[in-house]
Design a protein around this motif. Structure first.
Motif, PDB file in Angstrom:
ATOM      1  N   LEU A 173      -0.907   6.442   2.922  1.00 49.25           N
ATOM      2  CA  LEU A 173       0.067   7.492   2.609  1.00 49.25           C
ATOM      3  C   LEU A 173       1.348   6.888   2.048  1.00 49.25           C
ATOM      4  O   LEU A 173       1.911   7.400   1.065  1.00 49.25           O
ATOM      5  N   PHE A 174       1.811   5.801   2.651  1.00 51.36           N
ATOM      6  CA  PHE A 174       3.031   5.138   2.197  1.00 51.36           C
ATOM      7  C   PHE A 174       2.848   4.630   0.769  1.00 51.36           C
ATOM      8  O   PHE A 174       3.731   4.794  -0.092  1.00 51.36           O
ATOM      9  N   MET A 175       1.694   4.041   0.488  1.00 52.87           N
ATOM     10  CA  MET A 175       1.406   3.542  -0.856  1.00 52.87           C
ATOM     11  C   MET A 175       1.425   4.674  -1.875  1.00 52.87           C
ATOM     12  O   MET A 175       2.023   4.549  -2.959  1.00 52.87           O
ATOM     13  N   VAL A 176       0.785   5.786  -1.535  1.00 53.73           N
ATOM     14  CA  VAL A 176       0.721   6.928  -2.456  1.00 53.73           C
ATOM     15  C   VAL A 176       2.117   7.492  -2.726  1.00 53.73           C
ATOM     16  O   VAL A 176       2.483   7.769  -3.879  1.00 53.73           O
TER      17      VAL A 176
ATOM     18  N   LEU B 144       0.803  -0.399  10.714  1.00 49.99           N
ATOM     19  CA  LEU B 144       0.915   0.947  11.282  1.00 49.99           C
ATOM     20  C   LEU B 144      -0.381   1.736  11.156  1.00 49.99           C
ATOM     21  O   LEU B 144      -0.430   2.911  11.484  1.00 49.99           O
ATOM     22  N   GLY B 145      -1.408   1.073  10.674  1.00 46.33           N
ATOM     23  CA  GLY B 145      -2.700   1.738  10.558  1.00 46.33           C
ATOM     24  C   GLY B 145      -3.059   2.041   9.120  1.00 46.33           C
ATOM     25  O   GLY B 145      -2.190   2.155   8.246  1.00 46.33           O
ATOM     26  N   ARG B 146      -4.344   2.186   8.880  1.00 44.13           N
ATOM     27  CA  ARG B 146      -4.839   2.376   7.517  1.00 44.13           C
ATOM     28  C   ARG B 146      -4.296   3.655   6.880  1.00 44.13           C
ATOM     29  O   ARG B 146      -3.909   3.652   5.710  1.00 44.13           O
ATOM     30  N   TRP B 147      -4.252   4.738   7.641  1.00 44.95           N
ATOM     31  CA  TRP B 147      -3.840   6.014   7.054  1.00 44.95           C
ATOM     32  C   TRP B 147      -2.354   6.024   6.702  1.00 44.95           C
ATOM     33  O   TRP B 147      -1.957   6.565   5.669  1.00 44.95           O
ATOM     34  N   PHE B 148      -1.530   5.417   7.563  1.00 48.31           N
ATOM     35  CA  PHE B 148      -0.107   5.326   7.230  1.00 48.31           C
ATOM     36  C   PHE B 148       0.082   4.469   5.988  1.00 48.31           C
ATOM     37  O   PHE B 148       0.852   4.825   5.081  1.00 48.31           O
TER      38      PHE B 148
END
Length: 470
Positions: free
Chosen positions: A90-93, A83-87
């Motif tokens: 954010l999901f990891m965080v 879903l892209g690097r930023w998603f």
């Protein structure tokens, strides 16, 4: 010259150690008290409740481990990467903060103190006792996870075996002198029919946080497996998957023992407000005053194994993606933050963790299932985007409805919950995200296979073009 392509063949003992480590990482505070409490409130409907609980507390964590293996991931970031690097970041965080310093990791200390240690102390000592206990608890978690490659030995070879010996000693005594017949116990209102029992058990499984933890533990398990000499991605994935099946299978057996024990206990005790009280009642019944010491030891050991995994996974992932701090610095920061949160108390932690679990679990389940089946659609980002996109609004609405009254009973909270219940099927069961997620998946797969057909048609058309060259 040494052949670097050769890898050691793991023995059965090594597989057991990895599986034991994974069991210890998964099995923490909630895993011990929530199934026992579920048995109490489900009464004679313990079986359908148990089946629902096993879906979210055993099958999903297993799938999370298999998802890590299937995509050769090293952590939760890789699972969200399509879903892209930023998603993914954010999901990891969000995952790490939920099972980490905000809720999950502090709970390992507060449950072991509130249920195991506090009954041994005068009431006036509880606040200071929690402060001291949580400080020592997270210091121990920090020291045990200080050396990344020593986690397997600390958890798999020492802490988890000690916990299992104590737990099965309790089971032996409890089932040799049963408190009552589990099939003859009254069920609470929410569990008076089998269907509702299943769905309520399903939602109770969220509280273990294991599907989220399974993704986060990926980096810890992969590091441990590589520490055994395995380097190739395929070999690491195979060992991780086998250990996951062994660990979650054993956890499922323990859950069934705990749920039945909880149901049997209703013949002597009223259903408690939470599982810690229920566990205390059962242990005291069988062992008297000495039972408190057994309970304190049992809870502290199992909670410490989980805390070790959580702080290590947090530090490993954050050091990898935010290398401004070293692994040890992230580890110290995580342990200290968890210590601070733990001192807000167990009730506060549980009250504010439920909304985040209701929000994150739908995403987690969707991404796990997409990862496990990704080879069927080539990990196409379109499939991921539409499925996750359609899951977002129902997940947000479930989160709002689950907040404490200050949010859920506000005018905005009531309006959003009414909208959810009116337009989303199964919303009253906490499953309002299912139909939108399925719609998104169907649309995503439709676009994927239509695109494949167009590409195949274009390739065929190019192949039959006449050769104009003289």
């Amino acid at each position: 010259m040494q052949d670097l392509t050769k890898e050691p063949r793991l023995s059965k003992k090594q597989y057991l150690v990895v599986a034991s480590m994974l069991f210890g990482l998964f099995f923490g505070a909630g895993n011990l008290i929530f199934p026992l409490h579920l048995g109490q409130i489900a009464g004679h409907n313990w079986l359908p409740a148990a089946l629902g609980f096993l879906v979210t507390a055993v099958v999903l964590p297993l799938l999370s481990v298999l998802a890590i293996s299937a995509v050769h991931a090293e952590g939760v970031y890789d699972v969200g990467r399509p879903l892209g690097r930023w998603f993914a970041l954010l999901f990891m965080v969000l995952i790490h903060f939920t099972i980490g310093p905000l809720f999950g990791t502090p709970r390992t200390a507060t449950v072991s103190f509130t249920t195991g240690v506090a009954p041994l102390l005068p009431k006036s000592w509880e606040t200071g006792g929690l402060l001291l206990f949580s400080a020592l608890f997270f210091l121990a978690a920090f020291l045990l996870s200080y050396k990344e490659r020593k986690i397997t030995s600390a958890v798999g070879k020492v802490l988890n075996p000690v916990f299992l010996v104590l737990l099965f000693f309790l089971f032996f005594v409890a089932y040799s002198h049963a408190l009552g017949n589990p099939n003859a116990q009254a069920a609470t209102t929410a569990y008076r029919n089998g269907g509702m029992s299943f769905f309520n058990g399903f939602l109770q499984g969220y509280n273990t946080m294991d599907a989220l933890a399974g993704l986060a533990f990926g980096v810890t398990v992969v590091t441990a497996v590589r520490g055994l000499g395995l380097k190739r991605e395929g070999s690491v994935a195979k060992v991780t998957a086998k250990a996951g099946v062994m660990a979650t299978g054993a956890i499922g057996v323990v859950y069934l023992f705990l749920i039945v024990l909880g149901s049997m206990s209703v013949s002597h005790f009223k259903p408690s407000a939470e599982g810690g009280t229920a566990f205390n009642q059962v242990v005291t019944y069988y062992f008297g005053t000495a039972g408190h010491a057994l309970l304190a030891t049992l809870l502290t050991v199992t909670c410490l194994t989980t805390a070790v995994g959580l702080v290590a996974a947090f530090a490993q992932d954050f050091h990898k993606h935010f290398p401004v701090l070293s692994y040890v610095q992230w580890l110290a920061l995580m342990a200290f933050a968890s210590f601070l949160t733990a001192n807000f108390g167990l009730e506060t932690i549980i009250a504010w963790s439920t909304p985040m679990l209701m929000f994150l679990y739908p995403f987690c389940m969707v991404l796990i299932l997409l990862s496990v089946t990704a080879h069927w659609f080539g990990r196409d980002p379109v499939v991921y985007t539409l499925t996750v996109g359609f899951t977002t609004i129902p997940a947000v609405l479930d989160m709002v409805a689950s907040f404490p009254a200050v949010v859920s009973q506000s005018s905005v909270g009531v309006a959003l919950t009414h909208f959810r219940d009116s337009f989303l099927p199964f919303a009253s069961l906490g499953m309002g995200w299912v139909v939108p997620a399925v719609v998104g998946l169907v649309l995503g797969l439709g676009f994927h296979f239509a695109s494949q057909r167009r590409q195949a048609g274009a390739a065929t058309s190019n192949d039959v073009q006449p050769d104009n060259a003289d």
